[in-house]
Scaffold this motif. Structure first.
Motif, PDB file in Angstrom:
ATOM      1  N   LEU A 150       0.990  -0.972   0.262  1.00  0.00           N
ATOM      2  CA  LEU A 150       0.025   0.141  -0.008  1.00  0.00           C
ATOM      3  C   LEU A 150       0.823   1.159  -0.021  1.00  0.00           C
ATOM      4  CD1 LEU A 150      -2.812  -0.713   2.567  1.00  0.00           C
ATOM      5  CD2 LEU A 150      -3.038  -0.195   0.168  1.00  0.00           C
ATOM      6  N   LYS A 151       0.391   2.267  -0.704  1.00  0.00           N
ATOM      7  CA  LYS A 151       1.142   3.550  -0.937  1.00  0.00           C
ATOM      8  C   LYS A 151       0.517   4.250   0.596  1.00  0.00           C
ATOM      9  CE  LYS A 151       3.201   5.571  -4.542  1.00  0.00           C
ATOM     10  NZ  LYS A 151       3.015   6.131  -6.039  1.00  0.00           N
ATOM     11  N   GLY A 152       1.619   5.177   1.235  1.00  0.00           N
ATOM     12  CA  GLY A 152       1.129   5.549   2.502  1.00  0.00           C
ATOM     13  C   GLY A 152       0.368   6.763   2.248  1.00  0.00           C
ATOM     14  N   GLN A 153       0.106   7.742   3.410  1.00  0.00           N
ATOM     15  CA  GLN A 153      -0.507   8.894   3.245  1.00  0.00           C
ATOM     16  C   GLN A 153       0.573   9.824   3.227  1.00  0.00           C
ATOM     17  OE1 GLN A 153      -3.885   9.212   3.906  1.00  0.00           O
ATOM     18  NE2 GLN A 153      -3.857   6.822   3.435  1.00  0.00           N
ATOM     19  N   LYS A 154       0.127  11.060   2.700  1.00  0.00           N
ATOM     20  CA  LYS A 154       1.358  12.146   2.700  1.00  0.00           C
ATOM     21  C   LYS A 154       1.073  13.118   3.920  1.00  0.00           C
ATOM     22  CE  LYS A 154       1.087  11.982  -2.266  1.00  0.00           C
ATOM     23  NZ  LYS A 154       1.176  12.890  -3.623  1.00  0.00           N
ATOM     24  N   GLU A 155       2.114  13.786   4.079  1.00  0.00           N
ATOM     25  CA  GLU A 155       1.846  14.720   5.476  1.00  0.00           C
ATOM     26  C   GLU A 155       2.963  15.978   5.011  1.00  0.00           C
ATOM     27  OE1 GLU A 155       2.706  13.868   9.190  1.00  0.00           O
ATOM     28  OE2 GLU A 155       4.455  12.346   8.666  1.00  0.00           O
ATOM     29  N   ARG A 176      13.386  11.850   5.817  1.00  0.00           N
ATOM     30  CA  ARG A 176      12.093  11.520   5.394  1.00  0.00           C
ATOM     31  C   ARG A 176      12.156  11.259   3.948  1.00  0.00           C
ATOM     32  NH1 ARG A 176       8.176  13.058   9.301  1.00  0.00           N
ATOM     33  NH2 ARG A 176       6.858  11.837   8.033  1.00  0.00           N
ATOM     34  N   ARG A 177      11.023  10.764   3.367  1.00  0.00           N
ATOM     35  CA  ARG A 177      10.951  10.568   1.943  1.00  0.00           C
ATOM     36  C   ARG A 177      10.048  11.408   1.396  1.00  0.00           C
ATOM     37  NH1 ARG A 177      13.966   6.507  -0.298  1.00  0.00           N
ATOM     38  NH2 ARG A 177      15.160   5.049   1.248  1.00  0.00           N
ATOM     39  N   LEU A 178      10.346  11.880   0.166  1.00  0.00           N
ATOM     40  CA  LEU A 178       9.604  12.652  -0.572  1.00  0.00           C
ATOM     41  C   LEU A 178       8.282  12.403  -1.019  1.00  0.00           C
ATOM     42  CD1 LEU A 178      12.203  14.712  -2.814  1.00  0.00           C
ATOM     43  CD2 LEU A 178      11.035  15.848  -1.139  1.00  0.00           C
ATOM     44  N   ALA A 179       7.123  12.956  -0.882  1.00  0.00           N
ATOM     45  CA  ALA A 179       5.856  12.579  -1.400  1.00  0.00           C
ATOM     46  C   ALA A 179       5.439  13.373  -2.377  1.00  0.00           C
ATOM     47  CB  ALA A 179       4.901  12.504  -0.195  1.00  0.00           C
ATOM     48  N   GLU A 180       6.394  14.432  -2.896  1.00  0.00           N
ATOM     49  CA  GLU A 180       6.222  15.071  -3.983  1.00  0.00           C
ATOM     50  C   GLU A 180       7.406  15.345  -4.692  1.00  0.00           C
ATOM     51  OE1 GLU A 180       5.200  19.181  -3.183  1.00  0.00           O
ATOM     52  OE2 GLU A 180       6.432  19.272  -1.514  1.00  0.00           O
ATOM     53  N   PHE A 228      14.964  26.200  -3.522  1.00  0.00           N
ATOM     54  CA  PHE A 228      13.608  26.673  -4.326  1.00  0.00           C
ATOM     55  C   PHE A 228      12.618  26.881  -3.489  1.00  0.00           C
ATOM     56  CE2 PHE A 228      16.248  24.004  -7.425  1.00  0.00           C
ATOM     57  CZ  PHE A 228      16.092  25.030  -8.546  1.00  0.00           C
ATOM     58  N   GLY A 229      12.643  27.258  -2.132  1.00  0.00           N
ATOM     59  CA  GLY A 229      11.621  27.917  -1.255  1.00  0.00           C
ATOM     60  C   GLY A 229      10.608  26.945  -0.883  1.00  0.00           C
ATOM     61  N   TYR A 230      11.113  25.517  -0.550  1.00  0.00           N
ATOM     62  CA  TYR A 230      10.252  24.672  -0.036  1.00  0.00           C
ATOM     63  C   TYR A 230      10.447  24.879   1.413  1.00  0.00           C
ATOM     64  CZ  TYR A 230       9.573  22.169  -4.311  1.00  0.00           C
ATOM     65  OH  TYR A 230       8.997  21.791  -5.803  1.00  0.00           O
ATOM     66  N   ASN A 231       9.779  25.956   2.155  1.00  0.00           N
ATOM     67  CA  ASN A 231       9.734  26.044   3.546  1.00  0.00           C
ATOM     68  C   ASN A 231       8.927  24.783   3.935  1.00  0.00           C
ATOM     69  OD1 ASN A 231      10.422  27.616   5.836  1.00  0.00           O
ATOM     70  ND2 ASN A 231       8.120  28.348   5.762  1.00  0.00           N
ATOM     71  N   GLN A 232       7.776  24.356   3.267  1.00  0.00           N
ATOM     72  CA  GLN A 232       7.277  23.401   4.007  1.00  0.00           C
ATOM     73  C   GLN A 232       7.264  22.103   2.739  1.00  0.00           C
ATOM     74  OE1 GLN A 232       4.558  23.213   6.401  1.00  0.00           O
ATOM     75  NE2 GLN A 232       5.865  24.943   7.173  1.00  0.00           N
ATOM     76  N   VAL A 233       7.281  20.940   3.031  1.00  0.00           N
ATOM     77  CA  VAL A 233       7.521  19.797   2.172  1.00  0.00           C
ATOM     78  C   VAL A 233       6.741  18.828   2.367  1.00  0.00           C
ATOM     79  CG1 VAL A 233       9.592  19.085   3.364  1.00  0.00           C
ATOM     80  CG2 VAL A 233       9.340  18.350   1.062  1.00  0.00           C
ATOM     81  N   GLU A 234       6.119  18.164   1.291  1.00  0.00           N
ATOM     82  CA  GLU A 234       5.364  17.024   1.394  1.00  0.00           C
ATOM     83  C   GLU A 234       5.966  15.666   1.413  1.00  0.00           C
ATOM     84  OE1 GLU A 234       0.782  16.675  -0.145  1.00  0.00           O
ATOM     85  OE2 GLU A 234       2.468  16.721  -1.932  1.00  0.00           O
ATOM     86  N   VAL A 235       5.848  15.078   2.601  1.00  0.00           N
ATOM     87  CA  VAL A 235       6.708  13.801   2.719  1.00  0.00           C
ATOM     88  C   VAL A 235       5.835  12.655   2.999  1.00  0.00           C
ATOM     89  CG1 VAL A 235       8.730  14.904   3.846  1.00  0.00           C
ATOM     90  CG2 VAL A 235       6.855  14.139   5.198  1.00  0.00           C
ATOM     91  N   ALA A 236       6.238  11.429   2.803  1.00  0.00           N
ATOM     92  CA  ALA A 236       5.358  10.113   3.012  1.00  0.00           C
ATOM     93  C   ALA A 236       5.265   9.962   4.495  1.00  0.00           C
ATOM     94  CB  ALA A 236       6.239   9.077   2.496  1.00  0.00           C
ATOM     95  N   LYS A 237       4.039   9.920   5.076  1.00  0.00           N
ATOM     96  CA  LYS A 237       3.866   9.723   6.257  1.00  0.00           C
ATOM     97  C   LYS A 237       4.447   8.559   6.825  1.00  0.00           C
ATOM     98  CE  LYS A 237      -0.141  10.571   9.277  1.00  0.00           C
ATOM     99  NZ  LYS A 237      -1.564  10.728   9.198  1.00  0.00           N
ATOM    100  N   LEU A 290       6.719   4.241   1.806  1.00  0.00           N
ATOM    101  CA  LEU A 290       7.430   5.558   1.747  1.00  0.00           C
ATOM    102  C   LEU A 290       7.424   6.205   0.414  1.00  0.00           C
ATOM    103  CD1 LEU A 290       9.694   4.752   4.879  1.00  0.00           C
ATOM    104  CD2 LEU A 290       7.703   6.340   4.883  1.00  0.00           C
ATOM    105  N   TYR A 291       6.893   5.789  -0.476  1.00  0.00           N
ATOM    106  CA  TYR A 291       6.899   6.054  -1.999  1.00  0.00           C
ATOM    107  C   TYR A 291       8.218   5.660  -2.658  1.00  0.00           C
ATOM    108  CZ  TYR A 291       2.714   8.899  -1.074  1.00  0.00           C
ATOM    109  OH  TYR A 291       1.550   9.156  -0.485  1.00  0.00           O
ATOM    110  N   ASN A 292       8.985   5.133  -2.054  1.00  0.00           N
ATOM    111  CA  ASN A 292      10.522   4.687  -2.412  1.00  0.00           C
ATOM    112  C   ASN A 292      10.333   3.672  -4.040  1.00  0.00           C
ATOM    113  OD1 ASN A 292      13.092   4.267  -3.223  1.00  0.00           O
ATOM    114  ND2 ASN A 292      13.577   3.349  -1.340  1.00  0.00           N
ATOM    115  N   LYS A 293      10.690   4.223  -4.772  1.00  0.00           N
ATOM    116  CA  LYS A 293      10.455   3.369  -5.984  1.00  0.00           C
ATOM    117  C   LYS A 293      11.414   2.342  -6.270  1.00  0.00           C
ATOM    118  CE  LYS A 293       8.196   6.952  -8.400  1.00  0.00           C
ATOM    119  NZ  LYS A 293       8.508   8.202  -9.258  1.00  0.00           N
TER     120      LYS A 293
END
Lengths: 420, 420
Positions: free
Chosen positions: A22-27, A37-41, A175-184, A329-332
């Motif tokens: 299952l792919k996890g949620q993002k936060e 952490r692992r990038l969800a975007e 690139f100004g990613y003050n907030q970043v979407e990662v895998a929960k 965690l979205y790792n391919k």
């Protein structure tokens, strides 16, 4: 009483488990909390790099047309109208015969179309006003790092699923990613079973051993990027074990039990799986150690029944549970990196089953060697602690000798590979 | 205005920094919180392993003397007086002609001196009482794992300074280390200087770039085992910068600044070091990138003046700051692991200085290859993110071609090596 089980091949077992990934949620989290952490975007260039035409050198910004007649015998003189450092913004547009003193990284002033390095120019003052001269013809765009020449806005720089290392974090900041979407992180429950188990803070008693598997697995879960939740150790009693597992399944994404999966008189897991209405994918794998590894599914939860034997437990986690967490965690590239290495020690005893042997890697003259971590008996207890890989010895009728090329699964690599 | 600096060799620079290394404090934490920390005490076997004579098999515990006359034609019969699982403790002392049914891992009952595997015995009941028989002679101590045969109490198993991985954590649990003494993490301050810097949450402005170095270094500090403390970015102004550094030095174990160490008009660090009365160990190193790296000491604090250029900043941290942190954490192998690898890409341009090139490793048929992470211009921005090692290209008059053997420093290895 002793149930017959048919072992399935290891590749088939991994495939069956991964069918239930299952792919996890993002936060969304702060860049400050994003290490490891692992990038969800994906990371996308939100602006051109550089975001303005800039100077690669300390020097003078000029209009190249004004240098057309410059030569060794004919220096051209310029009035220096401004002096700017990196981060200072030029305010003056250059006119004919004018120059701007500029520092590395600074923005090119309007009107200028080239940079002359400081070293090839002459600087001087006249009537308290700064001047410079140059004896060479300059070309349009000479020594100018053009806006967007390194990266154009919109380019995908880093894929989702990538672990945030220092270099990735630098990109997030750029690139100004003050907030970043990662895998929960998935919550992975642990229940240790076995009447022989003592907790770590208990004194040894005759016939008992301390529960080390639960602590080891908690560490493996953390390392793999999950959150471990320890539900304690249970005696080999059906009702208590069933209730504990039922409760845990409501609270976790993945549940791991250790022990109770053999076919001995006191091993309860098969009956518990049945009462839980879990679909058992397999309960025996053609591998050593870890042959009694059981994997079952209940709705969207996966249940790993790992062996109570520490090595088997460790290997079962790395082969089956870790890729599920990595995918979550979205790792391919969810599987352990598999490399070839030269066997440093002989392993003469053949085994019909594929073995995963606790080992470590050394390097010598651009070659990779793999050594057994627990060569002699006195190292058995510490061999897991000293392992950096699992050597893969295919099953068969022959042993292995020093110098043979074998495969090894790297335990500390964070990047992985896309196929098992 | 332009100060002349004499570059010192890289090895000499590392040695000078390490002369000022300090061992950190210790702290006691719960085993639950110990993942990835470094031991400040060795792990010692607090008991024998196994801690009692135990059975390797499911089977029957017997007195070997009672099997003296057993043979294929003369089975010996035993009364089964007890049935014990792992963790259950035998309560009955075996007398003549008595046996105990025993499971793998269970304690050998008093009186017994051998284990007969279940498969070679016959079990049956008579008058509702359990019996077994055996057709082979057994020897004293046969199939008994003796107390202490794997590890004797008091043995040093793992050295201080070792990182707590899942296998080490299993040992901590096995020997009852409910609390564990680990190295306290050093607090490493970060100050970014440069008028051109924007914070990550600020919009881009002409002539400005976002501060990425501070975020990258915070990530490098975390990865190296320290705690990062960010003091913000400062414009290139003497008084503000001096005050900020003075304040930070009171609060941290190690202070890192980025930028301001060149010899350009706006680089203030040399004057600030002087006012702080810091002893500058060196301010120029014969290496690329990172030649302007400056290291200074004030009492027991070390001050790293890293370049404002991201690659130079990254390399300066890994070569100079990381080993100081590792030593602080009791690691006896504080330096990056250095291996030999085959150069995959040509690097024809010679350079008089030793270069540390952003690279990554691949494996092929038990050989290690090293590739440039930023081969073409469009990869420059992402090259740090994709690096897993720094390729070391010695300075000289020749370039390097594909197939040459070169050295590489592994960035993700957690074990390191004892010499640079």
């Amino acid at each position: 009483m002793v149930e017959r089980r048919k072992p399935i091949p290891i590749n088939k077992a991994v495939e069956m488990v991964m069918n239930y990934r299952l792919k996890g949620q993002k936060e969304i989290i702060s860049i400050h909390e994003s290490d490891h952490r692992r990038l969800a975007e994906p990371i996308i260039a939100k602006n051109n790099v550089p975001s303005f035409d800039k100077s690669p050198y300390d020097g003078f910004a000029l209009r190249s047309i004004d240098t057309d007649k410059a030569s060794t015998n004919n220096p051209m003189e310029f009035e220096v109208v401004e002096h700017i450092g990196a981060g200072q913004v030029p305010t003056k547009t250059l006119g004919k015969g004018q120059a701007t003193r500029i520092m590395t990284g600074a923005k090119i002033p309007d009107g200028a179309d080239c940079i002359a390095m400081f070293e090839i120019c002459k600087s001087y003052e006249r009537n308290n006003n700064p001047f410079m001269s140059i004896k060479r013809k300059m070309n349009k765009d000479q020594n100018i790092i053009k806006e967007g020449s390194e990266v154009l806005e919109g380019k995908v720089l880093i894929e989702e699923g990538t672990i945030i290392n220092p270099g990735v974090k630098a990109l997030l900041a750029t690139f100004g990613y003050n907030q970043v979407e990662v895998a929960k992180k998935p919550i992975v429950g642990i229940i240790a079973t076995g009447t022989e188990l003592l907790e770590v803070d208990e004194d040894l008693k005759p016939g008992k051993i301390r529960n080390s598997n639960a602590y080891m697995i908690a560490s493996q879960i953390n390392k793999a990027g999950g959150i471990s939740k320890y539900y304690g150790k249970l005696a080999d009693e059906f009702d208590t074990s069933y209730e504990a597992m039922k409760k845990a399944l409501d609270e976790v994404d993945i549940l791991i039990t250790t022990g109770g999966v053999s076919v001995g008189d006191f091993d309860l897991m098969p009956a518990i799986y049945e009462k839980l209405k879990a679909e058992v994918l397999f309960n025996k794998v053609a591998m050593r150690p870890g042959s009694v590894t059981t994997v079952a599914v209940i709705e969207d939860k996966i249940l790993f029944g790992l062996s109570g034997n520490p090595s088997a437990c460790y290997v079962g986690f790395e082969l089956f549970t870790r890729p599920i967490i990595q995918h979550y965690l979205y790792n391919k590239k969810p599987y352990l990196k598999r490399i070839k290495a030269i066997l440093a020690d002989g392993f003469p005893k053949p085994n019909p089953f594929t073995r995963f042997v606790r080992s470590y890697i050394t390097y010598d003259n651009a070659s990779v060697y793999v050594h057994l971590a627990g060569m002699d008996k006195s190292n058995v207890v510490t061999s897991l602690a000293n392992s950096t890989c699992l050597m893969v010895l295919p099953g068969g009728t022959r042993g292995f000798k020093a110098g043979d090329e074998v495969e090894a699964l790297l335990l500390d690599d964070m990047y992985g590979q896309s196929d098992f």
